[in-house]
Design a protein around this motif. Structure first.
Motif, PDB file in Angstrom:
ATOM      1  N   ALA A 399       0.836  -1.207   0.000  1.00 23.08           N
ATOM      2  CA  ALA A 399       0.000   0.000   0.000  1.00 23.08           C
ATOM      3  C   ALA A 399       0.869   1.254   0.000  1.00 23.08           C
ATOM      4  O   ALA A 399       0.547   2.251  -0.669  1.00 23.08           O
ATOM      5  CB  ALA A 399      -0.925  -0.013   1.212  1.00 23.08           C
ATOM      6  N   PHE A 400       1.982   1.215   0.735  1.00 25.27           N
ATOM      7  CA  PHE A 400       2.918   2.342   0.755  1.00 25.27           C
ATOM      8  C   PHE A 400       3.477   2.611  -0.646  1.00 25.27           C
ATOM      9  O   PHE A 400       3.556   3.768  -1.087  1.00 25.27           O
ATOM     10  CB  PHE A 400       4.053   2.040   1.737  1.00 25.27           C
ATOM     11  N   LEU A 401       3.841   1.551  -1.366  1.00 20.05           N
ATOM     12  CA  LEU A 401       4.374   1.728  -2.716  1.00 20.05           C
ATOM     13  C   LEU A 401       3.311   2.283  -3.660  1.00 20.05           C
ATOM     14  O   LEU A 401       3.620   3.077  -4.559  1.00 20.05           O
ATOM     15  CB  LEU A 401       4.927   0.409  -3.241  1.00 20.05           C
ATOM     16  N   VAL A 402       2.062   1.883  -3.485  1.00 21.60           N
ATOM     17  CA  VAL A 402       0.982   2.463  -4.284  1.00 21.60           C
ATOM     18  C   VAL A 402       0.906   3.974  -4.030  1.00 21.60           C
ATOM     19  O   VAL A 402       0.736   4.775  -4.955  1.00 21.60           O
ATOM     20  CB  VAL A 402      -0.367   1.795  -3.960  1.00 21.60           C
ATOM     21  N   GLY A 403       1.058   4.356  -2.768  1.00 27.12           N
ATOM     22  CA  GLY A 403       1.042   5.779  -2.438  1.00 27.12           C
ATOM     23  C   GLY A 403       2.157   6.555  -3.117  1.00 27.12           C
ATOM     24  O   GLY A 403       1.941   7.666  -3.615  1.00 27.12           O
ATOM     25  N   THR A 404       3.365   5.975  -3.169  1.00 27.66           N
ATOM     26  CA  THR A 404       4.472   6.661  -3.855  1.00 27.66           C
ATOM     27  C   THR A 404       4.203   6.766  -5.352  1.00 27.66           C
ATOM     28  O   THR A 404       4.572   7.762  -5.979  1.00 27.66           O
ATOM     29  CB  THR A 404       5.810   5.933  -3.616  1.00 27.66           C
ATOM     30  N   ALA A 405       3.555   5.741  -5.925  1.00 26.08           N
ATOM     31  CA  ALA A 405       3.215   5.780  -7.350  1.00 26.08           C
ATOM     32  C   ALA A 405       2.220   6.900  -7.641  1.00 26.08           C
ATOM     33  O   ALA A 405       2.317   7.579  -8.671  1.00 26.08           O
ATOM     34  CB  ALA A 405       2.651   4.436  -7.798  1.00 26.08           C
ATOM     35  N   VAL A 406       1.270   7.102  -6.732  1.00 29.62           N
ATOM     36  CA  VAL A 406       0.279   8.175  -6.910  1.00 29.62           C
ATOM     37  C   VAL A 406       0.966   9.539  -6.896  1.00 29.62           C
ATOM     38  O   VAL A 406       0.672  10.411  -7.720  1.00 29.62           O
ATOM     39  CB  VAL A 406      -0.799   8.095  -5.814  1.00 29.62           C
ATOM     40  N   ILE A 407       1.903   9.725  -5.963  1.00 33.68           N
ATOM     41  CA  ILE A 407       2.621  11.006  -5.880  1.00 33.68           C
ATOM     42  C   ILE A 407       3.374  11.283  -7.177  1.00 33.68           C
ATOM     43  O   ILE A 407       3.312  12.389  -7.740  1.00 33.68           O
ATOM     44  CB  ILE A 407       3.592  11.004  -4.684  1.00 33.68           C
ATOM     45  N   SER A 408       4.109  10.298  -7.675  1.00 31.76           N
ATOM     46  CA  SER A 408       4.873  10.498  -8.907  1.00 31.76           C
ATOM     47  C   SER A 408       3.954  10.653 -10.113  1.00 31.76           C
ATOM     48  O   SER A 408       4.274  11.396 -11.054  1.00 31.76           O
ATOM     49  CB  SER A 408       5.854   9.348  -9.128  1.00 31.76           C
ATOM     50  N   PHE A 409       2.808   9.978 -10.105  1.00 32.20           N
ATOM     51  CA  PHE A 409       1.845  10.153 -11.198  1.00 32.20           C
ATOM     52  C   PHE A 409       1.396  11.612 -11.275  1.00 32.20           C
ATOM     53  O   PHE A 409       1.320  12.193 -12.370  1.00 32.20           O
ATOM     54  CB  PHE A 409       0.631   9.252 -10.995  1.00 32.20           C
ATOM     55  N   VAL A 410       1.105  12.219 -10.126  1.00 36.55           N
ATOM     56  CA  VAL A 410       0.695  13.624 -10.100  1.00 36.55           C
ATOM     57  C   VAL A 410       1.800  14.507 -10.673  1.00 36.55           C
ATOM     58  O   VAL A 410       1.542  15.428 -11.458  1.00 36.55           O
ATOM     59  CB  VAL A 410       0.338  14.053  -8.661  1.00 36.55           C
TER      60      VAL A 410
END
Length: 454
Positions: A399-410
Motif C-alpha cells: 500500500a505504501f508503494l501504491v502511495g508513492t506511485a500516486v505522488i509520482s503520477f501527479v
C-alpha cells in the motif's frame, strides 16, 4: 547519426563513473540488510538491529539534497566534468573506509557513529553524481537522440546495483564465520581500486559544449539554487515528486525484499540476492530501448505508464514473493523491473536535464531529484516498520508503494513534454523550448547549438 569519438568517451565516462559510484552506494544497502545488524548494532535484537541498520541507510538520503545543492552549485559554476571528479573521490574514499571500520564488539558505540558519518559522506557524493553525469551526457548528445544517449547514465546506476549485489553474492560463498569476520569488508575495500578506474575514464572526458559556451559568454550565475527555484518553481516541484516512486521501488526490492525474503520467508541470502541481480540485468538491457523510445513518443507517456504499472502490479508482486518459491520470486522482480521501474528511470536522465535551463541545470536537476530521494530513501526502514505491524506480512508495504506511485503520477501528469526543447538555451521557458525573454535575450548561441548537434 553515428556517435562521434568525443560522444563515445562521454558515454563511457558516464557509464563507468556512475556504475562504480553507485556500486559504492548500493553495497551499503545490501550490507545493512544482511550483516550490519549483527556487526554494528549488537545491543539490539536482530529484528530491531535490522531496522536501525536501515535507518543509517536512510541517512544517506537525508544528506543527498545537500550534496545536490553544494556540488550542483560547483557544476554550474566551475563545470560539470570537474565536479564529477570531486564526487568520484568522495564516494570512493568514504566507501573504502567503511571496509576498514572496527565493529561494535571492538569499539562499542563509536562503531555505528563512524559508520553513520561515512554514510553521510556517501550521501553527499551520491547527491551530485547522477545529476552531473546525466547533464554532461544530455549536453553532448545530438537533439534527436538525447533520450537514448542520456539513458546510459541510468544504465551505469543499474550496473552498480548488479556489481554490488554480485559482490555480496560471492561473499555468501564463504563460511558464516568468515563472512562476519572479514568477508563483508571485501566489497567495500574494492572501492579503493575502483576509484582509480573511474578517475582514469573521467579525466579523458571533455567538458560540456554548453558549459564551455556559458563560460565564454559569461552567463554563469552566482547562486544557481536560488535561480533554479525562483525561475522554475513548477518544474522544481515536478522534479521532487518524479523521483519518489522509482526510489521507493528500487530500494524496497533491493534492500527490504532481501531482508524480508531471508528473515521472514526463510530463503537463503544467495537466492534473494540472485533475484536482485536478475532485476538489475533486466533493467540494464531495457535502458537504451526505453531511452530510444522516449525520443520517438516523448518522455511523459513512458513516465506515466511506469508509475501506473507499479500501482497495478505491487500487490501481485508481493503475492508472488510471499510464496517463497524462487521460480516465482525471481520473475516477480524481473517483471517489476521491466515494466514498472525501467521505463521511468531510462527517461529520468533526459527528463530532469530538460526541466531546467543550462545556467542552473546541474543544480536544479540534482537538488530537485535528491529532495525526492530524501523523501523516499527511508523506504526499507518504512517497509520494516510496516511489515512488523502485520507480523511480517508485506501488505502495508505494498500500500505504501501504491502511495508513492500516486505522488509520482501527479508530478508526471503536471509535467510538460520536453523532448523537442533546445537544451542549449540558458534560460528556456519552464517546460518549453523557447528562450525566456526576461533572461536578457541571446540565451541560445548558434555556435554551441552547432556543437551539440554535431
Amino acid at each position: 547519426m553515428s556517435a562521434t569519438p568525443e560522444l563515445k568517451r562521454v558515454v563511457m565516462g558516464a557509464l563507468v563513473g556512475t556504475a562504480l559510484e553507485w556500486y559504492d552506494f548500493f553495497i551499503y544497502g545490501t550490507a545493512a540488510a544482511l550483516v550490519f545488524n549483527r556487526l554494528f548494532f549488537t545491543d539490539a535484537d536482530p529484528a530491531t538491529g535490522t531496522i536501525v541498520a536501515f535507518a543509517t541507510f536512510g541517512v544517506g538520503f537525508v544528506v543527498r539534497p545537500f550534496g545536490g545543492i553544494l556540488f550542483g552549485h560547483l557544476g554550474d559554476r566551475i563545470g560539470r566534468r570537474s565536479t564529477l571528479i570531486i564526487t568520484t573521490v568522495i564516494m570512493g574514499v568514504s566507501t573504502g573506509l567503511i571496509g576498514l571500520l572496527p565493529t561494535y564488539p571492538a569499539i562499542g558505540v563509536w562503531a555505528p557513529v563512524l559508520l553513520t558519518l561515512l554514510r553521510v559522506c556517501q550521501g553527499l557524493g551520491a547527491g551530485a553524481e547522477f545529476g552531473g553525469a546525466a547533464t554532461l551526457l544530455a549536453e553532448h548528445a545530438p537533439p534527436a537522440r538525447r533520450g537514448y544517449y542520456a539513458s546510459f547514465a541510468q544504465t551505469g546506476v543499474q550496473i552498480g546495483l548488479v556489481l554490488g549485489t554480485s559482490a555480496f553474492l560471492l561473499v555468501q560463498l564463504l563460511p558464516e564465520p568468515d563472512i562476519t569476520s572479514w568477508g563483508w569488508r571485501v566489497p567495500f575495500l574494492l572501492s579503493f581500486a575502483l576509484i582509480g578506474v573511474a578517475l582514469y575514464v573521467r579525466l579523458r572526458v571533455a567538458e560540456s559544449p554548453v558549459f564551455r559556451e556559458m563560460e565564454r559568454t559569461r552567463v554563469i550565475v552566482k547562486l544557481p539554487i536560488k535561480d533554479a527555484v525562483l525561475r522554475y518553481p513548477r518544474n522544481f516541484l515536478v522534479g521532487i515528486g518524479a523521483h519518489i516512486c522509482d526510489t521507493a521501488v528500487v530500494y524496497t526490492l533491493a534492500t527490504f525484499s532481501v531482508a524480508y525474503a531471508t528473515g521472514q520467508l526463510g530463503l537463503s541470502n544467495r537466492t534473494a540476492l540472485f533475484g536482485v541481480v536478475l532485476f538489475g540485468l533486466t533493467v540494464i538491457v531495457l535502458q537504451p530501448v526505453y531511452g530510444n523510445l522516449s525520443d520517438r513518443i516523448g518522455r511523459r507517456p513512458l513516465n506515466l505508464f511506469s508509475v501506473v504499472f507499479v500501482a497495478a502490479f505491487v500487490f501481485p508482486y508481493f503475492l508472488m514473493v510471499n510464496t517463497g518459491v524462487p521460480w516465482l520470486v525471481w520473475p516477480a522482480m524481473m517483471i517489476m523491473g521491466a515494466l514498472g521501474f525501467a521505463p521511468q528511470v531510462a527517461v529520468q536522465p533526459v527528463f530532469y536535464a530538460e526541466l531546467f535551463g543550462a545556467r542552473v541545470r546541474y543544480t536544479g536537476f540534482a537538488a530537485s531529484r535528491e529532495l525526492g530521494a530524501a523523501l523516499a530513501g527511508f523506504s526499507p526502514l518504512i517497509g520494516g516498520v510496516l511489515a512488523a505491524q502485520l507480523d511480517g506480512a508485506p501488505w502495508l508495504v505494498a500500500a505504501f508503494l501504491v502511495g508513492t506511485a500516486v505522488i509520482s503520477f501527479v508530478a508526471f501528469y503536471a509535467s510538460r513534454e520536453t523532448k523537442d526543447m533546445d537544451i542549449t538555451a540558458t534560460d528556456p521557458v519552464a517546460g518549453g523550448g523557447a528562450t525566456d525573454p526576461v533572461a536578457g535575450g541571446g540565451a541560445t548561441d548558434p555556435a554551441v547549438k552547432r556543437l551539440v548537434e554535431e
